[in-house]
Design an enzyme around this catalytic site. Structure first.
Site, PDB file in Angstrom:
ATOM      1  N   ASP A   1      -4.845   3.647  -1.770  1.00 27.84           N
ATOM      2  CA  ASP A   1      -5.905   3.972  -0.804  1.00 27.84           C
ATOM      3  C   ASP A   1      -6.389   5.395  -1.020  1.00 27.84           C
ATOM      4  OD1 ASP A   1      -6.233   1.654   0.954  1.00 27.84           O
ATOM      5  OD2 ASP A   1      -4.133   1.988   1.463  1.00 27.84           O
TER       6      ASP A   1
ATOM      7  N   MET B   1     -11.735  -5.599   5.585  1.00 24.79           N
ATOM      8  CA  MET B   1     -10.860  -4.681   6.321  1.00 24.79           C
ATOM      9  C   MET B   1     -10.549  -5.301   7.678  1.00 24.79           C
ATOM     10  SD  MET B   1     -10.154  -2.159   4.364  1.00 24.79           S
ATOM     11  CE  MET B   1      -9.122  -1.399   5.627  1.00 24.79           C
TER      12      MET B   1
ATOM     13  N   SER C   1       0.825  -1.206   0.000  1.00 29.85           N
ATOM     14  CA  SER C   1       0.000   0.000   0.000  1.00 29.85           C
ATOM     15  C   SER C   1       0.858   1.254   0.000  1.00 29.85           C
ATOM     16  CB  SER C   1      -0.917   0.022   1.221  1.00 29.85           C
ATOM     17  OG  SER C   1      -1.551   1.285   1.289  1.00 29.85           O
TER      18      SER C   1
ATOM     19  N   HIS D   1      -1.363  -1.254  -4.125  1.00 29.57           N
ATOM     20  CA  HIS D   1      -2.647  -0.894  -3.516  1.00 29.57           C
ATOM     21  C   HIS D   1      -2.681   0.621  -3.313  1.00 29.57           C
ATOM     22  CE1 HIS D   1      -6.248  -1.886  -1.133  1.00 29.57           C
ATOM     23  NE2 HIS D   1      -5.845  -0.990  -0.256  1.00 29.57           N
TER      24      HIS D   1
ATOM     25  N   ASP E   1      -6.772  -6.275   4.533  1.00 32.38           N
ATOM     26  CA  ASP E   1      -6.137  -4.952   4.490  1.00 32.38           C
ATOM     27  C   ASP E   1      -6.161  -4.346   5.887  1.00 32.38           C
ATOM     28  OD1 ASP E   1      -5.312  -2.384   3.877  1.00 32.38           O
ATOM     29  OD2 ASP E   1      -6.979  -1.940   2.529  1.00 32.38           O
TER      30      ASP E   1
ATOM     31  N   HIS F   1      -8.552   1.237  -3.975  1.00 29.95           N
ATOM     32  CA  HIS F   1      -9.488   1.040  -2.867  1.00 29.95           C
ATOM     33  C   HIS F   1     -10.121   2.386  -2.531  1.00 29.95           C
ATOM     34  CE1 HIS F   1      -9.802   0.012   1.746  1.00 29.95           C
ATOM     35  NE2 HIS F   1     -10.996   0.133   1.187  1.00 29.95           N
TER      36      HIS F   1
ATOM     37  N   MET G   1      -8.930   8.282   0.052  1.00 31.68           N
ATOM     38  CA  MET G   1      -9.738   8.680   1.221  1.00 31.68           C
ATOM     39  C   MET G   1     -10.245  10.100   1.065  1.00 31.68           C
ATOM     40  SD  MET G   1      -7.221   7.315   4.187  1.00 31.68           S
ATOM     41  CE  MET G   1      -6.680   5.611   4.243  1.00 31.68           C
TER      42      MET G   1
ATOM     43  N   MET H   1     -12.218   4.697  -0.454  1.00 34.54           N
ATOM     44  CA  MET H   1     -12.853   4.942   0.851  1.00 34.54           C
ATOM     45  C   MET H   1     -13.534   6.306   0.758  1.00 34.54           C
ATOM     46  SD  MET H   1      -9.788   3.366   3.117  1.00 34.54           S
ATOM     47  CE  MET H   1      -8.691   3.475   1.720  1.00 34.54           C
TER      48      MET H   1
HETATM   49  C1  DX5 Z   1      -6.318   1.528   5.835  1.00 29.87           C
HETATM   50  C2  DX5 Z   1      -5.907   1.298   4.397  1.00 29.87           C
HETATM   51  C3  DX5 Z   1      -4.818   0.325   4.272  1.00 29.87           C
HETATM   52  C4  DX5 Z   1      -3.536   0.744   4.891  1.00 29.87           C
HETATM   53  C5  DX5 Z   1      -2.902  -0.486   5.463  1.00 29.87           C
HETATM   54  O1  DX5 Z   1      -7.206   2.549   5.887  1.00 29.87           O
HETATM   55  O2  DX5 Z   1      -7.012   0.842   3.649  1.00 29.87           O
HETATM   56  O3  DX5 Z   1      -4.603  -0.087   2.933  1.00 29.87           O
HETATM   57  O4  DX5 Z   1      -2.649   1.355   3.988  1.00 29.87           O
HETATM   58  O5  DX5 Z   1      -1.799  -0.081   6.140  1.00 29.87           O
HETATM   59  P1  DX5 Z   1      -1.040  -0.993   7.213  1.00 29.87           P
HETATM   60  O6  DX5 Z   1      -0.509  -2.165   6.463  1.00 29.87           O
HETATM   61  O7  DX5 Z   1       0.003  -0.053   7.710  1.00 29.87           O
HETATM   62  O8  DX5 Z   1      -2.039  -1.379   8.267  1.00 29.87           O
HETATM   63 ZN    ZN Z   2      -6.732  -0.180   1.482  1.00 32.82          ZN
END
Ligand code: DX5
Ligand code: ZN
Length: 216
Positions: free
Chosen positions: A36, A138, A9, A34, A176, A67, A38, A69
């Site tokens: 993320d 998650m 990620s 990956h 994740d 992904h 947000m 969010m």
């Molecule tokens: C959390 C994200 C993850 C995050 C995981 O909100 O969706 O993808 O990057 O990070 P680690 O591996 O540090 O928990």
């Molecule tokens: Zn993620």
């Protein structure tokens, strides 16, 4: 079960130098990246948007595992497809017509994923299993990297793995949040095959060895 793989990620990379973060993933041999996304609304943090994805696209052939969010993922699917996403995952808890969003992703020719927060009843996702190529469980509440893995989610992972076997389905089962060598072993035993790792990947002294420890 599809072949196991790790999707490092980018959230855990240096946000001032994403290109270096991508190179580290390429050098490790991991096949996916990956991403993320947000919005500060669905989750209490803001990460980066489609422009970052578009600017990274020409730099790598890594599979972009996006992904979302976002409270309204349906409004941004097109932007991330144009930016170069290879697959898109949306949350079942977000404010949208889940079936319509999954359909839009697949109609654009991309595999579609459905994500669930740790406290989400797997039953909410079951009606959509025919429409998904990936289920994302998650294993932390989304928003931040570096949180502790929640073992309570193993029950949901087992439920989806059982559904997959009984229904003869082929979707990937992704985890994740808080994934490292130890927690990945628990997830493998429960049936997961796709492992997102942020903090543990970037902190690993030997990233190739880390990937092997996750896939088992
Ligand atoms: C959390 C994200 C993850 C995050 C995981 O909100 O969706 O993808 O990057 O990070 P680690 O591996 O540090 O928990
Ligand atoms: Zn993620």
């Amino acid at each position: 079960m599809p072949p196991r793989l790790v999707a490092p990620s980018l959230l855990a990379a240096d946000h001032g130098d994403f290109a270096a973060g991508v190179r580290a993933v390429e050098e490790s041999g991991a096949p996916w990246l990956h991403l993320d996304i947000m919005d500060g609304h669905f989750v209490p943090n803001i990460s980066f948007g489609p422009q970052v994805v578009a600017d990274l696209r020409p730099r790598t052939r890594l599979h972009f595992d996006v992904h979302l969010m976002l409270s309204r993922p349906d409004r941004y699917v097109d932007a991330f497809i144009k930016a170069g996403a290879d697959r898109i995952t949306v949350h079942v808890e977000a404010q949208h017509d889940v079936a319509a969003t999954l359909r839009a992703i697949r109609q654009a020719g991309l595999p579609a994923g459905l994500a669930l927060n740790p406290d989400c009843d797997p039953a909410r996702a079951l009606p959509f299993l025919e429409q998904v190529d990936l289920v994302l469980c998650m294993t932390v509440f989304p928003g931040f990297g570096g949180q502790a893995f929640m073992p309570s989610v193993l029950t949901s992972i087992r439920t989806f793995d059982a559904e997959r076997r009984q229904g003869g389905r082929a979707f990937r089962l992704e985890v994740d949040g808080g994934i490292n060598a130890e927690t990945a072993a628990l997830c493998r035993e429960a049936g997961a095959d796709t492992f997102v790792a942020g903090t543990a990947f970037y902190k690993a002294a030997d990233r190739k060895a880390f990937l092997r420890s996750v896939t088992g």
